[in-house]
Design a protein around this motif. Sequence first.
Motif, PDB file in Angstrom:
ATOM      1  N   VAL A  54       0.844  -1.200   0.000  1.00  0.00           N
ATOM      2  CA  VAL A  54       0.000   0.000   0.000  1.00  0.00           C
ATOM      3  C   VAL A  54       0.876   1.245   0.000  1.00  0.00           C
ATOM      4  O   VAL A  54       1.788   1.369   0.816  1.00  0.00           O
ATOM      5  CB  VAL A  54      -0.898   0.000   1.261  1.00  0.00           C
ATOM      6  CG1 VAL A  54      -1.786   1.223   1.275  1.00  0.00           C
ATOM      7  CG2 VAL A  54      -1.732  -1.256   1.317  1.00  0.00           C
ATOM      8  N   THR A  55       0.617   2.156  -0.943  1.00  0.00           N
ATOM      9  CA  THR A  55       1.331   3.435  -0.937  1.00  0.00           C
ATOM     10  C   THR A  55       0.414   4.504  -0.366  1.00  0.00           C
ATOM     11  O   THR A  55      -0.756   4.574  -0.723  1.00  0.00           O
ATOM     12  CB  THR A  55       1.718   3.853  -2.372  1.00  0.00           C
ATOM     13  OG1 THR A  55       2.523   2.831  -2.925  1.00  0.00           O
ATOM     14  CG2 THR A  55       2.520   5.137  -2.374  1.00  0.00           C
ATOM     15  N   PHE A  77       6.799   8.140  -6.917  1.00  0.00           N
ATOM     16  CA  PHE A  77       5.896   7.051  -7.296  1.00  0.00           C
ATOM     17  C   PHE A  77       5.868   6.918  -8.825  1.00  0.00           C
ATOM     18  O   PHE A  77       5.977   5.839  -9.386  1.00  0.00           O
ATOM     19  CB  PHE A  77       4.499   7.378  -6.745  1.00  0.00           C
ATOM     20  CG  PHE A  77       3.406   6.432  -7.185  1.00  0.00           C
ATOM     21  CD1 PHE A  77       3.233   5.212  -6.561  1.00  0.00           C
ATOM     22  CD2 PHE A  77       2.519   6.780  -8.200  1.00  0.00           C
ATOM     23  CE1 PHE A  77       2.212   4.356  -6.938  1.00  0.00           C
ATOM     24  CE2 PHE A  77       1.502   5.936  -8.587  1.00  0.00           C
ATOM     25  CZ  PHE A  77       1.347   4.712  -7.953  1.00  0.00           C
ATOM     26  N   THR A 119       2.920  -0.906  -6.409  1.00  0.00           N
ATOM     27  CA  THR A 119       1.810  -0.739  -5.478  1.00  0.00           C
ATOM     28  C   THR A 119       0.582  -1.541  -5.876  1.00  0.00           C
ATOM     29  O   THR A 119       0.236  -1.590  -7.045  1.00  0.00           O
ATOM     30  CB  THR A 119       1.415   0.745  -5.459  1.00  0.00           C
ATOM     31  OG1 THR A 119       2.607   1.498  -5.374  1.00  0.00           O
ATOM     32  CG2 THR A 119       0.556   1.074  -4.286  1.00  0.00           C
ATOM     33  N   ALA A 177      -3.620   2.246  -3.252  1.00  0.00           N
ATOM     34  CA  ALA A 177      -3.151   3.567  -2.812  1.00  0.00           C
ATOM     35  C   ALA A 177      -4.127   4.122  -1.777  1.00  0.00           C
ATOM     36  O   ALA A 177      -5.335   4.091  -1.980  1.00  0.00           O
ATOM     37  CB  ALA A 177      -3.065   4.510  -3.997  1.00  0.00           C
TER      38      ALA A 177
END
Length: 603
Positions: free
Chosen positions: A107-108, A165, A176, A179
Amino acid sequence: EKRDAAHERMQEERAERNAESQILKLTEFVTVSELATMMNVGVNEVIGTCMGVGIMVSINQRLDAETINLVAEEFGFKTEYVSAEVQEAITEEEDDENDLVPRAPIVTVMGHVDHGKTSLLDYIRKTNVIAGEAGGITQHIGAYNVKLEDGRQITFLDTPGHEAFTAMRARGAQVTDIAIIIISADDSVMPTTKEAIAHAQAANVPMVFAINKIDKPGANPDKIREDLANMNLLVEEWGGKYQCQEISAKQGLGVKDLLEKVLLEAEMLNLKANPNRKATGSVIESSLDKGRGYVSTVLVSNGTLKIGDNLIAGTSWGRIKAMFNERNQRIEKACPAEPVIILGLNGAPTAGDSFHVMDTEQEARDVANKRLQLQREQGLRTQKTFTLDDISHRIALGEFHELNIIVKGDTDGSIEALADSFIKLSTEKVQVNVISKAVGQISENDVMLASASDAIIVGFQVRPSSDARKLADREGVEINTYSIIYDAIDDITSAMEGMLDKVKKEIITGQVEVKQVFKISKVGTVAGGLVIEGKVHNKDKGRVVRDGIVIHTAPIGALKRYKDDVKEVPAGMECGISLVHFNDILEGDIIETFTEVEVEQKL
């Protein structure tokens, strides 16, 4: 006949050469400006072409193969992708369905500065990262593995802005899975947040919205939902498909529910990997540590990474000597979706490079060397040399300045974000070129390069070595060091404004109506006049205006009241005035007086 044959052969050769020069050899994901340079057309033309087919790009955006082909065709070029052979050197075998096991989601967290990205991670990890940050701003990419109470795991990435990113995505690293877009409830959806959302959508990454700071007095979560609805993003409470959770990262309100929603999103993605194979994955961050050498944080996406593996990442290779988790505890192996810090590579790979485990060290070295050669070739092709056309074009434009910058930093992610931000600052009048960017302290080589190319050196969280500093003093090279990304950007912007020439601006100070004209021997013509407006100073210049037409402009020779020289004469007073080397003053003329000041231009 011989002559004709030779002539024909020459023409054929020339045609072949022309055809050769119409083929662009490039790697996928080159930036718009690099592509323009290779085709020798203006950046604006490339942007215009993309807009024509409905793709909005910025000068610094990286393009995928499809777009590159489209643009190149438009300008009559064919494309040839050169990285293919090197990628093929590493074959990835497909996994059997039965070998796959579920893995943790990655998870970003993205969002605007100070909306609480790091606070949220701190609460989840029960640690305090913020305390070590400069100005409360994340400067490095961090990866953290979090174990929830029920035993499930999530890996979090914390990046300095979505530029990092995007740069990772540009290298083909789909790091990822989900998000989290964090928005502060007492603020609004900021431009940065909009960009982050756009990047997540472009990467087809599902989003979960976290509305933070709901415990603050001015918080209005519904306004945020409304802002999102205006961007065609309806949250679930409003009948849309995006999950949204109100939280307070400081107090920990709603964080549990947010993680539940993230895990629910992850379940729908059905994430799986095969731990029983050679590891592959992506580089998240790399830096140069004084005692340990090159240190890289990598994220394993498939397979299991073990100590002693021969690794290749981008143009760097090496054998893993030691592995640590993010809390600096030694570990023996890393499973899929686990971030791990490794020692033993021979350089600092770029954030977003994918890594592979090879059978032998020799194999890894060969592929790395091949890649390095390609990178150099690409570098040479995208370097621009001046032609006479360029110079005449610039002369036609009037003033044009270039600002060359060398960026050195402690980790690769922050260098990427900085260099991208600098290039974005380019305007019509000042072009910013990042001529070199690398991890490590500022060395003598950097200073020599800066001296040769009139560049300034920007150091981020690094200092010059003592030799480099002495050399810089000798060569007159400017070294600026920063620990906050925004300070560096502000400084470069003001440097660019300083490069613009100052503009002279006239300020009209007064008007004198000539009532009488006296001819005085040895002095010339003196006008007796009445100041009808403003104030006349003896340092001003004067313009003789007759019937609305300017006859002559000259500095004021003398300014008198009766017989005395005076510094200034205000409106309503009479005075005697003469202009330097000008005697043709008539009754009824108006003498307009003015001063010139220098004004700094804005970009």
